[in-house]
Design a protein around this motif. Structure first.
Motif: not given
Lengths: 287, 164
Positions: A90-95, B75-86
């Motif tokens: 579902l994603g990762e916790i963002e802290t 993988a998709y969520n990981y990519a989204i997370d990476r894009l958000r961080r960028r």
């Protein structure tokens, strides 16, 4: 634009994606580090455990014993000591610069982004993230450690500058009075909370293959411990509630040495034990 | 302090079955992600990360109803997370796609690239995988109705933008 036409075009696009070499070995090595990291992260999450324990205590009245779900009132007793693994699909916790909230109850509509839609859920606890200052890459950790609970569901909300993400963890059954097992949709594990039993094998599935918990009453200023067995294996971790974990590997280790270090890396104390035979889900420790 | 422990037990996580899964599905997940993200490098990184997580908990993932869907979703969520961080690090909106595949219909390729990532993900999964709305919803963590509305809007936009 017809779907068939679009599908044909996307297949052309897919065929033109540059080759990327297989990295099976690297991937399995990453997986192994991640698996190890789950337990190292467990130890490092002491601040989370204690922090959330305090926060939850403001909301719920402890009854003693291992966490009891009061489903009728939609609440869960939570005391420190248990690990909850979230469904990371579902994603990762963002802290980072965020907040962490714990909810219990029925699942809210999935329209993420609007907390008002979480109406059926009851806020159990919330707090500023106690995670980011441990010097470990928690933003990469798939695990959030909470207090203890038994049956029921806990929803984790990670709120951050650009929105919030929502996760669900399922608490499993209490298997004995001393051992509580916790499940998510994907993984599970057992632990011994504040037990008189000085050691016990974590008892479920992959996680139960080789882990022993040791409660040794570490000095309060302990920042990390190094754990060394007579098989030559060693690792470091941060203890939770005075409990260190020993990964026995093939369970051939007989003796273990745990050295407590303060935040500056200075040795505070060393504890040496003989590991007794594993019997069921527990083992014994000797001097 | 360095971690010095090497754990022979960890590497015995049923590598044979995972290896089969990896070899069967890794390339497809990577390519679908690359088309979705318009970024093959990020797609490869995200696929590796998701596969590593699948390996770390292989017995659970394998027991699920759709391991490939699980890997895609991670993988998709990981990519989204990476894009958000960028985006946060750069303090400006998400960068436009950096790669467009060479195809016989560059106008359509460009129009797809101009779709939002949310819409493109729905289009790609629905068309390339022929997944049901429910499957796409599960893979992306959104409601089936959202899949339907995003697909409808995306198709409408493509219709408007592409020269017939």
């Amino acid at each position: 634009m017809r779907l068939e036409e679009l599908a044909m075009h996307l297949r052309d696009e897919m065929a033109s994606v540059p080759e990327a070499p297989e990295r099976l070995q690297e991937v399995t090595e990453m997986g192994n580090r991640r698996r190890r990291g789950r337990w190292l992260a467990a130890a490092a999450a002491v601040v989370v455990v204690t922090g959330l324990g305090v926060a939850v205590g403001n909301v719920l009245q402890p009854r003693g014993g291992i966490g009891v779900a009061d489903q009728a009132n939609g609440r869960l007793e939570v005391v420190p000591g248990v690990a909850v693994e979230v469904d990371e699909s579902l994603g990762e916790i963002e802290t980072i610069n965020g907040r962490l909230e714990i909810w219990s109850g029925r699942q809210a509509p999935p329209a993420a982004g609007d907390l008002d839609l979480a109406g059926a859920e009851q806020l159990l606890a919330e707090g500023a993230p106690h995670i980011s200052d441990d010097g470990l890459p928690f933003s990469d950790s798939p695990i959030i450690y909470l207090g203890e609970a038994s049956s029921g569901s806990v929803f984790l909300h990670g709120r951050h500058a650009s929105g919030w993400d929502r996760f669900k963890a399922i608490f499993g059954e209490q298997t004995t009075t001393d051992i509580v097992c916790v499940h998510s949709d994907l993984q599970g594990g057992c632990f011994i909370p504040n037990s008189d039993v000085t050691g016990g094998v974590f008892g479920e599935g992959e996680l139960g293959e080789s882990l022993v918990a040791v409660s040794i009453g570490l000095p309060s200023e302990t920042a990390v411990v190094t754990v060394t067995t007579d098989t030559g294996e060693a690792h470091w971790q941060r203890p939770v509630s005075g409990t260190a974990w020993i990964e026995l590997g093939d369970q051939s280790a007989n003796r273990v040495s745990i050295t407590a270090l303060d935040r500056f890396g200075a040795e505070i104390s060393t504890h040496e034990f003989t590991l007794g035979p594993v019997q069921g889900t527990t083992t014994t420790l000797g001097a | 302090m360095m971690e010095t422990m090497s754990d022979p037990d960890v590497v015995e996580l049923r590598p044979d079955r995972f290896e089969t899964f990896y070899r069967q599905h890794r390339d497809e997940v990577y390519r679908v992600l690359a088309v979705t993200l318009r970024d093959p490098d990020l797609a490869a990184e995200s696929t590796d990360e998701a596969m590593a997580r699948a390996f770390a908990r292989w017995s659970s993932v394998r027991a699920g109803t759709n391991p490939k869907g699980w890997v895609y979703r991670v993988a998709y969520n990981y990519a989204i997370d990476r894009l958000r961080r960028r985006r946060r690090e750069m303090r400006r909106p998400m960068e436009p796609p950096i790669w467009e595949p060479p195809t016989p219909r560059p106008d359509l390729t460009a129009a797809i690239s101009r779709l939002s990532l949310d819409h493109r993900a729905v289009v790609v999964l629905r068309c390339l995988h022929d997944w049901s709305e429910a499957d796409v919803a599960a893979a992306l963590g959104i409601a089936p109705g959202t899949v339907k509305s995003r697909l409808s809007r995306a198709l409408e936009r493509l219709r408007q933008e592409v020269t017939q």
